[in-house]
Structure formats: C-alpha cells, structure tokens
Design a protein around this motif. Structure first.
Motif, PDB file in Angstrom:
ATOM      1  N   VAL A  60       0.853  -1.187   0.000  1.00  0.00           N
ATOM      2  CA  VAL A  60       0.000   0.000   0.000  1.00  0.00           C
ATOM      3  C   VAL A  60       0.889   1.238   0.000  1.00  0.00           C
ATOM      4  CG1 VAL A  60      -1.856  -1.182   1.261  1.00  0.00           C
ATOM      5  CG2 VAL A  60      -0.154   0.145   2.528  1.00  0.00           C
ATOM      6  N   SER A  61       0.275   2.387  -0.134  1.00  0.00           N
ATOM      7  CA  SER A  61       1.031   3.632  -0.043  1.00  0.00           C
ATOM      8  C   SER A  61       1.172   4.036   1.428  1.00  0.00           C
ATOM      9  CB  SER A  61       0.326   4.754  -0.808  1.00  0.00           C
ATOM     10  OG  SER A  61      -0.849   5.138  -0.110  1.00  0.00           O
ATOM     11  N   LYS A  62       2.143   4.876   1.688  1.00  0.00           N
ATOM     12  CA  LYS A  62       2.298   5.383   3.049  1.00  0.00           C
ATOM     13  C   LYS A  62       1.061   6.181   3.451  1.00  0.00           C
ATOM     14  CE  LYS A  62       5.660   8.342   4.146  1.00  0.00           C
ATOM     15  NZ  LYS A  62       6.989   8.881   4.496  1.00  0.00           N
ATOM     16  N   GLY A  63       0.447   6.848   2.490  1.00  0.00           N
ATOM     17  CA  GLY A  63      -0.773   7.595   2.760  1.00  0.00           C
ATOM     18  C   GLY A  63      -1.898   6.702   3.261  1.00  0.00           C
ATOM     19  N   THR A  64      -1.952   5.469   2.757  1.00  0.00           N
ATOM     20  CA  THR A  64      -2.968   4.523   3.222  1.00  0.00           C
ATOM     21  C   THR A  64      -2.742   4.191   4.692  1.00  0.00           C
ATOM     22  OG1 THR A  64      -3.216   3.603   1.007  1.00  0.00           O
ATOM     23  CG2 THR A  64      -3.993   2.243   2.840  1.00  0.00           C
ATOM     24  N   ILE A  65      -1.488   4.061   5.082  1.00  0.00           N
ATOM     25  CA  ILE A  65      -1.180   3.795   6.498  1.00  0.00           C
ATOM     26  C   ILE A  65      -1.692   4.950   7.349  1.00  0.00           C
ATOM     27  CG2 ILE A  65       0.660   3.530   8.199  1.00  0.00           C
ATOM     28  CD1 ILE A  65       2.260   2.031   6.041  1.00  0.00           C
ATOM     29  N   TYR A  66      -1.400   6.171   6.924  1.00  0.00           N
ATOM     30  CA  TYR A  66      -1.874   7.340   7.681  1.00  0.00           C
ATOM     31  C   TYR A  66      -3.397   7.407   7.692  1.00  0.00           C
ATOM     32  CZ  TYR A  66       2.797   9.213   8.321  1.00  0.00           C
ATOM     33  OH  TYR A  66       4.091   9.389   8.719  1.00  0.00           O
ATOM     34  N   HIS A  67      -4.012   7.054   6.579  1.00  0.00           N
ATOM     35  CA  HIS A  67      -5.472   7.080   6.503  1.00  0.00           C
ATOM     36  C   HIS A  67      -6.085   6.049   7.469  1.00  0.00           C
ATOM     37  CE1 HIS A  67      -9.446   7.641   4.833  1.00  0.00           C
ATOM     38  NE2 HIS A  67      -9.538   6.326   4.644  1.00  0.00           N
ATOM     39  N   ARG A  68      -5.504   4.875   7.550  1.00  0.00           N
ATOM     40  CA  ARG A  68      -6.053   3.798   8.388  1.00  0.00           C
ATOM     41  C   ARG A  68      -5.699   3.947   9.867  1.00  0.00           C
ATOM     42  NH1 ARG A  68      -9.492   3.056   5.062  1.00  0.00           N
ATOM     43  NH2 ARG A  68      -9.102   1.809   3.238  1.00  0.00           N
ATOM     44  N   PHE A  69      -4.499   4.499  10.166  1.00  0.00           N
ATOM     45  CA  PHE A  69      -4.028   4.524  11.561  1.00  0.00           C
ATOM     46  C   PHE A  69      -3.801   5.935  12.108  1.00  0.00           C
ATOM     47  CE2 PHE A  69      -3.073   0.324   9.979  1.00  0.00           C
ATOM     48  CZ  PHE A  69      -3.494  -0.470  11.019  1.00  0.00           C
ATOM     49  N   GLY A  70      -3.928   6.943  11.276  1.00  0.00           N
ATOM     50  CA  GLY A  70      -3.836   8.328  11.735  1.00  0.00           C
ATOM     51  C   GLY A  70      -2.433   8.890  11.829  1.00  0.00           C
ATOM     52  N   SER A  71      -1.480   8.063  12.213  1.00  0.00           N
ATOM     53  CA  SER A  71      -0.108   8.525  12.392  1.00  0.00           C
ATOM     54  C   SER A  71       0.798   7.314  12.569  1.00  0.00           C
ATOM     55  CB  SER A  71       0.003   9.413  13.639  1.00  0.00           C
ATOM     56  OG  SER A  71      -0.266   8.653  14.810  1.00  0.00           O
ATOM     57  N   ARG A  72       2.081   7.572  12.572  1.00  0.00           N
ATOM     58  CA  ARG A  72       3.067   6.528  12.858  1.00  0.00           C
ATOM     59  C   ARG A  72       2.788   5.936  14.241  1.00  0.00           C
ATOM     60  NH1 ARG A  72       7.775   5.249  11.196  1.00  0.00           N
ATOM     61  NH2 ARG A  72       9.223   4.189  12.550  1.00  0.00           N
ATOM     62  N   ARG A  73       2.567   6.828  15.207  1.00  0.00           N
ATOM     63  CA  ARG A  73       2.292   6.375  16.567  1.00  0.00           C
ATOM     64  C   ARG A  73       1.008   5.548  16.621  1.00  0.00           C
ATOM     65  NH1 ARG A  73       0.464  10.281  20.845  1.00  0.00           N
ATOM     66  NH2 ARG A  73      -1.248   8.896  21.227  1.00  0.00           N
ATOM     67  N   GLY A  74      -0.002   5.926  15.844  1.00  0.00           N
ATOM     68  CA  GLY A  74      -1.239   5.163  15.800  1.00  0.00           C
ATOM     69  C   GLY A  74      -1.005   3.734  15.334  1.00  0.00           C
ATOM     70  N   LEU A  75      -0.159   3.568  14.327  1.00  0.00           N
ATOM     71  CA  LEU A  75       0.177   2.228  13.847  1.00  0.00           C
ATOM     72  C   LEU A  75       0.951   1.461  14.918  1.00  0.00           C
ATOM     73  CD1 LEU A  75       0.339   0.020  11.707  1.00  0.00           C
ATOM     74  CD2 LEU A  75       2.358   1.202  10.775  1.00  0.00           C
ATOM     75  N   ILE A  76       1.939   2.100  15.508  1.00  0.00           N
ATOM     76  CA  ILE A  76       2.739   1.439  16.552  1.00  0.00           C
ATOM     77  C   ILE A  76       1.850   1.063  17.727  1.00  0.00           C
ATOM     78  CG2 ILE A  76       4.572   1.809  18.249  1.00  0.00           C
ATOM     79  CD1 ILE A  76       6.051   3.387  15.995  1.00  0.00           C
TER      80      ILE A  76
END
Length: 189
Positions: free
Chosen positions: A44-60
């Motif tokens: 996926v794109s990095k933007g998809t990660i931000y869209h799904r989790f809000g931020s790097r910290r959100g994913l972590i």
C-alpha cells in the motif's frame, strides 16, 4: 454485496495487511523503521497507512502489544517462578537485556522511543514495577548493593538498549558474557 460493503471489506483487508506487515517489519527492524518499509511490505502507499491509523504512533500503538507484551509477560512469569531474591533479580535483568539484544521492537519499548505512546508506556511501566520489587527484595535479603536505586535499574536497561543499537556487530555470546560482569558488580558480596 453492496459497493459500500465491498469497500468496507477492502478497508478491513488493507488494515489487517498493514498490521501484519508492521509486525514483520518492526519485529526485525524495530519501531523506528521507516513507514515506507511497512507500506512496501503491505503493498500500500504510506498515505494509506496514515489514513487507516492516523499517524506513525497510531500504527505502533495498534501493534506494540502483539510485538512485545507476551515477551515481557514471559520474563515476569519465568522470573516469578524462581526461588531466591538473587536469582530472581539477576534473571530479570539478564532476560530483559537479552530480549533487548534479540528483538529490536522490545528494545525500543524498553528505551521509550515513543514516550507519548500509552501502550508502550504501560508495557515499560509494568516491566519496571516488577524490577523495582525484585530490587527491593534482593536488597532486603542483603544480596544486592544498598546503593543501587530504582532509577539505576531503569538506567541499566536504557544503557543496554543504547549498547545494543551502537554495537550491532557483537555476537550474542559476547554480549551475554559482558552482562555477567554487570550482574556481578551489582552484588553486595
């Protein structure tokens, strides 16, 4: 299936794929691994990660328990089963230090790379609270130096984390051997 349901199913698959990729990438590279690598692994794109989790910290925050909680719980359980304050205290430190060496994500949790992350702080605090109790017990039994403080204990873990990062070419055997020097230096006898 409606178009909206199909999109929701795709979003769930995307989210789960990102989680699985993050677990793999962070497990081997630590929590500071660039999100570009997670995105590439997830397809996926990095933007998809931000869209799904809000931020790097959100994913972590979404994956850190899966990465580290069980390992820290295993240490606590194994050490809790030991007899005697000295073996318990030393095994807590030794197992924690070896976890830092073996698993970059656990090292990042114990080094507090994201102090604003509530799940990471909870894991860190749980581990440290257990270590503080072991320190008190060992000092009460007279087997660990009286001048070792709870802050010293935390710094011993932080110091090991920095060393693991800085000295990434040392073997596990050499690292383990050096840990013995530290443990003996903490003894009161």
């Amino acid at each position: 299936m409606t178009e909206e349901q199909r999109l929701r199913a795709d979003a769930r698959r995307n989210t789960e794929g990102i989680r699985r990729a993050a677990l793999d990438v962070f497990r081997t590279g630590g929590l500071t691994t660039p999100l570009d690598e997670v995105a590439r692994a997830a397809g996926v794109s990095k933007g998809t990660i931000y869209h799904r989790f809000g931020s790097r910290r959100g994913l972590i925050d979404a994956v850190v328990d899966d990465l580290v909680a069980a390992r820290l719980a295993e240490i606590i359980e194994a050490v809790d089963a030991l007899d005697g304050p000295l073996p318990r205290f030393e095994q807590y430190l030794l197992r924690t230090w070896l976890l830092q060496f073996d698993e970059p994500a656990a090292n990042d949790v114990l080094m507090r790379v994201l102090p604003e992350s509530e799940p990471m702080t909870t894991l860190f605090d749980r581990s440290c609270a257990f270590g503080r109790q072991l320190l008190r017990d060992a000092q009460a039994a007279g087997v660990i130096r009286d001048d070792v403080t709870a802050d010293d204990l935390i710094h011993l873990i932080l110091d090991r984390g920095v060393i693991v990062r800085a000295c990434d070419r040392q073997t596990r055997e050499d690292y383990h051997r050096r840990l013995d020097f530290l443990l003996r230096g903490l003894r009161s006898v």
